[in-house]
Design a protein around this motif. Structure first.
Motif, mmCIF file in Angstrom:
data_model
loop_
_atom_site.group_PDB
_atom_site.id
_atom_site.type_symbol
_atom_site.label_atom_id
_atom_site.label_comp_id
_atom_site.label_asym_id
_atom_site.label_seq_id
_atom_site.Cartn_x
_atom_site.Cartn_y
_atom_site.Cartn_z
ATOM 1 N N ALA A 79 0.899 2.137 11.548
ATOM 2 C CA ALA A 79 1.437 1.058 12.381
ATOM 3 C C ALA A 79 0.734 1.003 13.739
ATOM 4 O O ALA A 79 0.487 -0.079 14.276
ATOM 5 N N THR A 80 0.418 2.159 14.302
ATOM 6 C CA THR A 80 -0.181 2.206 15.643
ATOM 7 C C THR A 80 -1.655 1.815 15.620
ATOM 8 O O THR A 80 -2.133 1.102 16.508
ATOM 9 N N SER A 137 -17.423 2.258 2.185
ATOM 10 C CA SER A 137 -16.273 1.645 1.520
ATOM 11 C C SER A 137 -15.003 1.678 2.349
ATOM 12 O O SER A 137 -14.016 1.042 1.982
ATOM 13 N N VAL A 138 -14.985 2.396 3.461
ATOM 14 C CA VAL A 138 -13.767 2.562 4.253
ATOM 15 C C VAL A 138 -13.814 1.614 5.449
ATOM 16 O O VAL A 138 -14.727 1.674 6.269
ATOM 17 N N ALA A 139 -12.828 0.732 5.533
ATOM 18 C CA ALA A 139 -12.774 -0.218 6.644
ATOM 19 C C ALA A 139 -12.171 0.423 7.887
ATOM 20 O O ALA A 139 -12.647 0.212 8.996
ATOM 21 N N SER A 163 -10.981 0.296 1.561
ATOM 22 C CA SER A 163 -9.749 1.056 1.730
ATOM 23 C C SER A 163 -9.490 1.413 3.178
ATOM 24 O O SER A 163 -10.396 1.476 4.004
ATOM 25 N N HIS A 164 -8.207 1.630 3.468
ATOM 26 C CA HIS A 164 -7.768 2.194 4.736
ATOM 27 C C HIS A 164 -7.354 3.630 4.450
ATOM 28 O O HIS A 164 -6.556 3.877 3.534
ATOM 29 N N VAL A 165 -7.879 4.581 5.203
ATOM 30 C CA VAL A 165 -7.717 5.991 4.855
ATOM 31 C C VAL A 165 -7.149 6.765 6.028
ATOM 32 O O VAL A 165 -7.571 6.581 7.183
ATOM 33 N N VAL A 166 -6.171 7.642 5.723
ATOM 34 C CA VAL A 166 -5.698 8.667 6.663
ATOM 35 C C VAL A 166 -6.106 10.000 6.071
ATOM 36 O O VAL A 166 -5.684 10.340 4.946
ATOM 37 N N ALA A 167 -6.953 10.756 6.763
ATOM 38 C CA ALA A 167 -7.504 11.998 6.232
ATOM 39 C C ALA A 167 -7.154 13.165 7.150
ATOM 40 O O ALA A 167 -7.021 12.996 8.375
ATOM 41 N N ASP A 178 -3.246 -1.052 6.976
ATOM 42 C CA ASP A 178 -2.347 -1.759 6.075
ATOM 43 C C ASP A 178 -1.563 -0.734 5.262
ATOM 44 O O ASP A 178 -2.153 0.001 4.448
ATOM 45 N N PRO A 179 -0.251 -0.633 5.443
ATOM 46 C CA PRO A 179 0.520 0.377 4.707
ATOM 47 C C PRO A 179 0.528 0.167 3.205
ATOM 48 O O PRO A 179 0.808 1.096 2.440
ATOM 49 N N ASN A 180 0.197 -1.026 2.737
ATOM 50 C CA ASN A 180 0.196 -1.295 1.306
ATOM 51 C C ASN A 180 -1.048 -0.768 0.603
ATOM 52 O O ASN A 180 -1.038 -0.574 -0.628
ATOM 53 N N VAL A 181 -2.135 -0.544 1.349
ATOM 54 C CA VAL A 181 -3.380 -0.089 0.716
ATOM 55 C C VAL A 181 -3.873 1.233 1.290
ATOM 56 O O VAL A 181 -4.925 1.717 0.881
ATOM 57 N N VAL A 182 -3.138 1.806 2.235
ATOM 58 C CA VAL A 182 -3.593 3.025 2.872
ATOM 59 C C VAL A 182 -3.638 4.171 1.870
ATOM 60 O O VAL A 182 -2.768 4.311 1.011
ATOM 61 N N VAL A 183 -4.708 4.983 1.962
ATOM 62 C CA VAL A 183 -4.896 6.142 1.091
ATOM 63 C C VAL A 183 -4.830 7.397 1.950
ATOM 64 O O VAL A 183 -5.478 7.470 3.002
#
Length: 280
Positions: free
Chosen positions: A23-24, A50-52, A3-7, A28-33
């Motif tokens: 974007a910056t 698990s976090v790329a 997953s791609h994560v914004v926390a 990936d906006p389609n899989v970002v959590v």
């Protein structure tokens, strides 16, 4: 897929900030959590490794402590990336965390994160998690060339040189150093020893050509039958003719019977050992 994560530890985060950060920083906006209200210890609730890509945007600069970053490091996969920043306007200048804290937490290649994200204060840092793990080791044993390995100059179908060395669990035999010597090496060593013996450099079981300890005369008398052969006991009792044998091996000739023995007191000297215990 990892997953791609914004926390963030804040209660909420604007969707525009999430989109701009994705974007910056290459998410990936389609899989970002998006994770809000992250625990004070940095636990994301994601499985370990698990976090790329992780973007952590704290509400204050005091959130990203080494312990919090260390907890986030556990969630990031080997080779994964992290970006740490602080929520705020672009005019504020708040450092999210020192680069040293990222290194202490187990990240590498800490540097300034490129790009400007509206809603994120300048000074964001980026780092990556190394691909190796703690306690990794490598055997330093010598390894043999595999029998089925291709020669070094062999080319595969693509025109590239093939790999000639393969390291595996069954090829850790240690090389025998004697196998590295060919017959020429062995013969040259024997020839060098013979030349040294003929030149009188080290006489082995015979006296030197320039013997000065008296052994040459004794061996000559043995050959003519005037003296019995010197036994090991007689060699022990052999008297020095040069008078220097007692000084040690540095003063003895190559065939001296006293070679290897420690230096001794001069012949005829007397050593008296005093017991001073009564005087103390």
């Amino acid at each position: 897929m990892a997953s791609h994560v914004v926390a963030t530890d804040a209660r909420s985060i604007p969707a525009s900030v999430v989109s701009a950060a994705a974007a910056t920083y290459g998410l990936d906006p389609n899989v970002v959590v998006v994770l809000t209200r992250v625990a004070a210890d940095g636990n994301l609730g994601e499985p370990a490794g698990s976090v790329a890509k992780l973007v952590s945007l704290a509400s204050t600069s005091a959130f990203h402590t080494p312990s919090v970053l260390g907890k986030m490091q556990e969630a990031v996969m080997p080779g994964g990336e992290i970006v740490v920043g602080v929520l705020g306007d672009t005019s504020s200048n708040v450092a999210p965390a020192p680069e040293g804290d990222l290194l202490v937490a187990g990240f590498t290649d800490a540097k300034a994160a490129g790009g400007v994200v509206p809603g994120v204060a300048p000074g964001a840092l980026a780092a990556s998690k190394p691909t190796w793990t703690a306690g990794a080791s490598f055997s330093l044993k010598s390894r043999k060339l595999k029998e089925n390995a291709a020669p070094l100059n062999a080319l595969n179908g693509d025109g590239n040189a093939t790999k000639a060395w393969k390291l595996g669990g069954d090829d850790d035999d240690i090389l025998d150093e004697d196998d590295l010597l060919d017959e020429f090496d062995l013969r040259s060593g024997a020839d060098a020893a013979a030349k040294a013996r003929d030149a009188g450099e080290g006489c082995g079981p015979k006296a030197c050509k320039n013997c000065s300890c008296g052994r040459a005369e004794a061996e000559a008398e043995e050959e003519t039958g005037k003296r019995e052969a010197m036994t090991e006991e007689k060699k022990e009792e052999f008297k020095s003719s040069c008078g220097n044998c007692y000084l040690g091996d540095a003063y003895r000739c190559a065939g001296c019977p006293m070679l290897g023995k420690p230096a001794q007191a001069p012949p005829g000297s007397t050593t008296v050992k005093l017991d001073l215990m009564d005087d103390i």
